[in-house]
Design a protein around this motif. Structure first.
Motif, PDB file in Angstrom:
ATOM      1  N   ASN A   1      53.634  60.514  25.520  1.00 32.57           N
ATOM      2  CA  ASN A   1      52.920  59.969  26.573  1.00 32.57           C
ATOM      3  C   ASN A   1      51.774  58.677  26.032  1.00 32.57           C
ATOM      4  N   ARG A   2      51.977  58.357  24.764  1.00 35.22           N
ATOM      5  CA  ARG A   2      51.195  57.242  24.303  1.00 35.22           C
ATOM      6  C   ARG A   2      49.883  57.687  23.982  1.00 35.22           C
ATOM      7  N   LEU A   3      49.653  58.736  24.100  1.00 33.85           N
ATOM      8  CA  LEU A   3      47.976  59.119  24.088  1.00 33.85           C
ATOM      9  C   LEU A   3      47.582  58.641  22.676  1.00 33.85           C
ATOM     10  N   ASN A   4      48.453  58.581  21.578  1.00 33.81           N
ATOM     11  CA  ASN A   4      48.175  58.237  20.258  1.00 33.81           C
ATOM     12  C   ASN A   4      47.539  56.725  20.367  1.00 33.81           C
ATOM     13  N   ASP A   5      47.964  56.001  21.319  1.00 32.77           N
ATOM     14  CA  ASP A   5      47.430  54.577  21.471  1.00 32.77           C
ATOM     15  C   ASP A   5      45.905  54.596  21.076  1.00 32.77           C
ATOM     16  N   LEU A   6      45.248  55.728  21.562  1.00 34.39           N
ATOM     17  CA  LEU A   6      43.698  55.538  21.706  1.00 34.39           C
ATOM     18  C   LEU A   6      43.132  56.372  20.440  1.00 34.39           C
ATOM     19  N   THR A   7      43.965  56.623  19.486  1.00 40.19           N
ATOM     20  CA  THR A   7      43.352  57.202  18.221  1.00 40.19           C
ATOM     21  C   THR A   7      43.901  56.134  17.195  1.00 40.19           C
ATOM     22  N   GLU A   8      43.409  56.468  16.092  1.00 41.40           N
ATOM     23  CA  GLU A   8      43.444  55.361  14.854  1.00 41.40           C
ATOM     24  C   GLU A   8      44.740  55.639  14.343  1.00 41.40           C
ATOM     25  N   VAL A   9      45.825  55.133  14.728  1.00 41.82           N
ATOM     26  CA  VAL A   9      47.084  54.990  14.109  1.00 41.82           C
ATOM     27  C   VAL A   9      47.452  53.742  13.467  1.00 41.82           C
ATOM     28  N   LYS A  10      47.779  53.979  12.350  1.00 44.68           N
ATOM     29  CA  LYS A  10      48.167  52.443  11.586  1.00 44.68           C
ATOM     30  C   LYS A  10      49.717  52.224  11.664  1.00 44.68           C
ATOM     31  N   ALA A  11      50.759  52.985  11.702  1.00 44.83           N
ATOM     32  CA  ALA A  11      52.008  52.469  11.599  1.00 44.83           C
ATOM     33  C   ALA A  11      52.821  53.476  12.537  1.00 44.83           C
ATOM     34  N   VAL A  12      53.740  52.861  13.428  1.00 41.73           N
ATOM     35  CA  VAL A  12      54.581  53.829  14.145  1.00 41.73           C
ATOM     36  C   VAL A  12      56.003  53.056  13.996  1.00 41.73           C
ATOM     37  N   GLY A  13      56.979  53.770  13.602  1.00 39.20           N
ATOM     38  CA  GLY A  13      58.294  53.195  13.523  1.00 39.20           C
ATOM     39  C   GLY A  13      59.314  54.078  14.090  1.00 39.20           C
ATOM     40  N   GLY A  14      60.509  53.416  14.296  1.00 37.83           N
ATOM     41  CA  GLY A  14      61.578  54.028  15.129  1.00 37.83           C
ATOM     42  C   GLY A  14      61.202  53.763  16.610  1.00 37.83           C
ATOM     43  N   GLN A  15      62.280  54.605  17.187  1.00 37.25           N
ATOM     44  CA  GLN A  15      61.895  54.671  18.882  1.00 37.25           C
ATOM     45  C   GLN A  15      62.140  55.804  19.800  1.00 37.25           C
ATOM     46  N   ILE A  16      61.471  55.966  20.774  1.00 32.60           N
ATOM     47  CA  ILE A  16      61.666  57.057  21.828  1.00 32.60           C
ATOM     48  C   ILE A  16      62.134  56.428  23.124  1.00 32.60           C
ATOM     49  N   LEU A  17      63.344  57.115  23.408  1.00 29.44           N
ATOM     50  CA  LEU A  17      63.939  56.551  24.571  1.00 29.44           C
ATOM     51  C   LEU A  17      63.754  57.591  25.693  1.00 29.44           C
ATOM     52  N   LEU A  18      63.043  57.048  26.845  1.00 34.40           N
ATOM     53  CA  LEU A  18      62.787  57.975  27.880  1.00 34.40           C
ATOM     54  C   LEU A  18      63.766  57.369  29.114  1.00 34.40           C
ATOM     55  N   ASP A  19      64.797  58.082  29.471  1.00 30.41           N
ATOM     56  CA  ASP A  19      65.783  57.650  30.274  1.00 30.41           C
ATOM     57  C   ASP A  19      66.372  56.689  29.765  1.00 30.41           C
ATOM     58  N   GLY A  20      66.389  56.189  28.529  1.00 26.89           N
ATOM     59  CA  GLY A  20      67.009  55.059  27.908  1.00 26.89           C
ATOM     60  C   GLY A  20      66.220  54.012  27.825  1.00 26.89           C
ATOM     61  N   GLU A  21      64.949  54.117  28.101  1.00 24.98           N
ATOM     62  CA  GLU A  21      63.855  53.008  27.586  1.00 24.98           C
ATOM     63  C   GLU A  21      63.129  53.301  26.668  1.00 24.98           C
ATOM     64  N   ASN A  22      62.998  52.267  25.780  1.00 22.67           N
ATOM     65  CA  ASN A  22      61.909  52.875  24.497  1.00 22.67           C
ATOM     66  C   ASN A  22      60.547  52.455  24.947  1.00 22.67           C
ATOM     67  N   ILE A  23      59.732  53.689  24.939  1.00 24.40           N
ATOM     68  CA  ILE A  23      58.400  53.778  25.521  1.00 24.40           C
ATOM     69  C   ILE A  23      57.600  53.335  24.472  1.00 24.40           C
ATOM     70  N   LEU A  24      58.044  53.155  23.189  1.00 28.19           N
ATOM     71  CA  LEU A  24      56.950  52.656  21.939  1.00 28.19           C
ATOM     72  C   LEU A  24      56.814  51.124  22.340  1.00 28.19           C
ATOM     73  N   ASP A  25      57.705  50.560  23.019  1.00 27.44           N
ATOM     74  CA  ASP A  25      57.746  49.045  23.273  1.00 27.44           C
ATOM     75  C   ASP A  25      56.156  48.590  23.519  1.00 27.44           C
ATOM     76  N   PRO A  26      55.650  47.751  23.308  1.00 25.47           N
ATOM     77  CA  PRO A  26      54.316  47.453  23.331  1.00 25.47           C
ATOM     78  C   PRO A  26      54.208  46.965  25.013  1.00 25.47           C
TER      79      PRO A  26
END
Lengths: 298, 251
Positions: free
Chosen positions: B51-76
């Motif tokens: 649920n992208r709650l990690n956006d609000l913590t200190e994350v350096k790098a995220v790689g790969g993708q998560i598709l929810l119903d075919g859509e990449n939710i890690l997309d900015p």
């Protein structure tokens, strides 16, 4: 052995108790002193004169209404500036600013809070008031508004510092709970974080306003000190004179136990009562609006 | 049917610790998928990615993708607010907001713009019933939620998520602070919920994992060791490490 321990215990508890009660005793003594020196004014000056609109002590005009309204208008102006700015800054520091920025701003704001008000008074006289006179096209820059701006500036660090501490103490899990429900950052701040920190934020506001009411030096330097009755918002832009400034300016030159002297103490009494009312009102707001649930929490 | 497909997901926190290493897995609709393993394995981190709650913590790098119903939710460009309404989350420590029980439930809906009182009341009742707490609180909906017991608060939090009618429900050790009876109630509620939702659960014990899992994934130090349907994984684990953990040899 047991005996000495008991004695130590006894002495320490008594000492702590005594220092606690001494606060009450001192307030009572101060109030008593004010009453003793101030109440004779009620006898020496007819009430109709005391509560009239003319303050001109040399000719025995002791109307304190302009001083009261002066204090009130300057303080309200200051609160209108300090509260939104203070809370805004506190929210920015605790909720929005990245960590490195926050570690710079917070100490800076606290440093600002420690500036002697005389120094701010200089700034008021030399920078703020000429600017206002030109910018607003006023006959003089020494107005109640100038005082309000300056007092607002003095009160902001107090509000920021205390409100930020309160916001910072709100558990992170609250924010995450709201975010996980799809709240935006602003919705989280407005509906969750601020209400959860309410009592701390209100304390900050209260202390900030308290500082504004009691401030003397800066106000005396920039408000022009004309004892004019201020009733309309427009009088914000003309000179005013506050109770504190009056006492500070005139106390040095009155004859001891003269009528003027008693009236100045009477003003002190009024000031004391006003700040007492503000304090009681504010704390009753804090305590009443706090529901049981939140008392359990905090 | 796969609701969520995770492809080569890696994540590093700002302090340099690597929390997820090349995770790939598919999560099915209408089932309970359990993510389990010892602490620090990356289970919560993975949930917080969903649920992208990690956006609000200190994350350096995220790689790969998560598709929810075919859509990449890690997309900015993803609308995280809408995403979080679709992917609800229940935390380990129940976090009731400082409001009444009713307001706790309607809060999310009001944020989403729902104002009609009938709709709100309906959602309150429906979600409280789903979370198996309606009978306990129906007569005191306007009491402060903090006054409830821990187990009740946790079910309020679950109901609060349900009120939004999400599609996926993430639960991060939802019963870690609860007594066995409340735990049982929450688990029963989950069995009902999976009929309508996709449920992803980080359990607080292996036993709970075994009890609830339709599908189970075993995480160890940021790595997905084994992922299978619950029955096979708990009776015939393929990986030695999974077996050791399940049988209690470490962890």
């Amino acid at each position: 052995m047991e005996k000495t321990l008991n004695w130590r215990e006894f002495i320490i508890t008594r000492a702590i108790k005594a220092s606690g009660y001494s606060a009450i005793v001192f307030v009572a003594l101060i109030f008593f002193f004010l009453l003793r020196e101030g109440l004779p004014a009620l006898v020496e000056v007819p009430l109709s004169t005391l509560f009239s609109v003319r303050w001109y002590p040399i000719e025995s005009y002791f109307g304190i209404l302009p001083l009261i309204t002066g204090s009130i208008i300057v303080t309200i102006g200051a609160a209108l500036i300090a509260v939104p700015f203070g809370i805004g800054t506190a929210v920015f520091i605790s909720e929005i600013a990245p960590r490195w920025l926050r570690e710079i701003i917070k100490p800076l704001v606290e440093l600002l809070g420690g500036l002697p008000s005389v120094v701010l008074g200089f700034l008021g006289i030399l920078v703020l008031s000429p600017f206002l006179r030109r910018f607003l096209d006023l006959p003089t820059g020494l107005t109640a508004f100038t005082g309000s701006l300056l007092l607002g500036g003095i009160a902001v660090p107090t509000v920021v510092s205390i409100a930020e501490d309160a916001l910072d103490a709100v558990p992170r899990s609250y924010r995450e709970g709201a975010w996980a429900l799809g709240a935006t950052r602003w919705q989280t701040i407005w509906r969750v974080t601020l209400p959860a920190a309410r009592s701390g934020v209100l304390t900050g506001i209260m202390l900030g306003i308290g500082r504004a009411i009691g401030e003397t030096m800066a106000v005396m330097m920039v408000t022009g000190n004309a004892p004019v009755l201020a009733l309309t918002p427009g009088s914000l832009f003309s000179p005013a004179r506050t109770m504190t400034a009056t006492i500070a300016a005139e106390m040095g030159e009155v004859a001891n136990a003269s009528v003027h002297y008693h009236v100045l103490f009477f003003i002190g009494m009024v000031l004391f009562i006003i700040s007492l009312i503000v304090n009681i009102a504010a704390s009753s707001v804090v305590f009443r609006s706090k529901k049981r649930a939140e008392r359990v929490l905090s | 049917m796969n609701k969520i497909v995770i492809e080569n997901l890696s994540l590093q926190y700002s302090d340099g610790t690597e929390s997820l290493r090349d995770i790939s897995m598919s999560i099915r609709t209408n089932a309970i998928t359990v993510l389990f393993g010892p602490a620090g394995g990356g289970k919560s981190t993975l949930l917080r990615c969903l649920n992208r709650l990690n956006d609000l913590t200190e994350v350096k790098a995220v790689g790969g993708q998560i598709l929810l119903d075919g859509e990449n939710i890690l997309d900015p460009g993803t609308d995280t607010i809408a995403l979080r309404r679709k992917v609800g989350m229940v935390f380990a420590r129940p976090v009731v907001l400082p409001m009444s029980i009713r307001q706790n439930l309607t809060y999310g809906l009001e944020l989403a713009g729902e104002k009609r009182k009938s709709r709100l009341d309906e959602a309150v009742e429906r979600s409280l019933k789903l979370a198996a707490i309606w009978e306990e609180v129906k007569d005191r909906l306007d009491d402060p939620a903090i006054a409830l017991s821990g187990g009740q608060q946790q079910r309020i939090c679950l109901a609060r998520v349900l009120a939004l009618q999400p599609e996926v429900i993430l639960l991060d050790e939802p019963t870690s602070g609860l007594d066995p009876i409340s735990t049982g109630k929450v688990e029963t509620a989950l069995q009902e919920l999976k009929k309508e939702y996709t449920v992803i659960l980080v359990p607080h014990s292996v036993q709970q994992a075994g009890r609830t899992a339709d599908y189970a994934a075993f995480f160890l130090q940021g790595e997905l060791v084994e992922y299978n349907d619950g029955k096979s994984l708990f009776t015939t684990p393929k990986d030695k490490r999974t077996e050791d953990y399940i049988t209690g040899r470490f962890g």
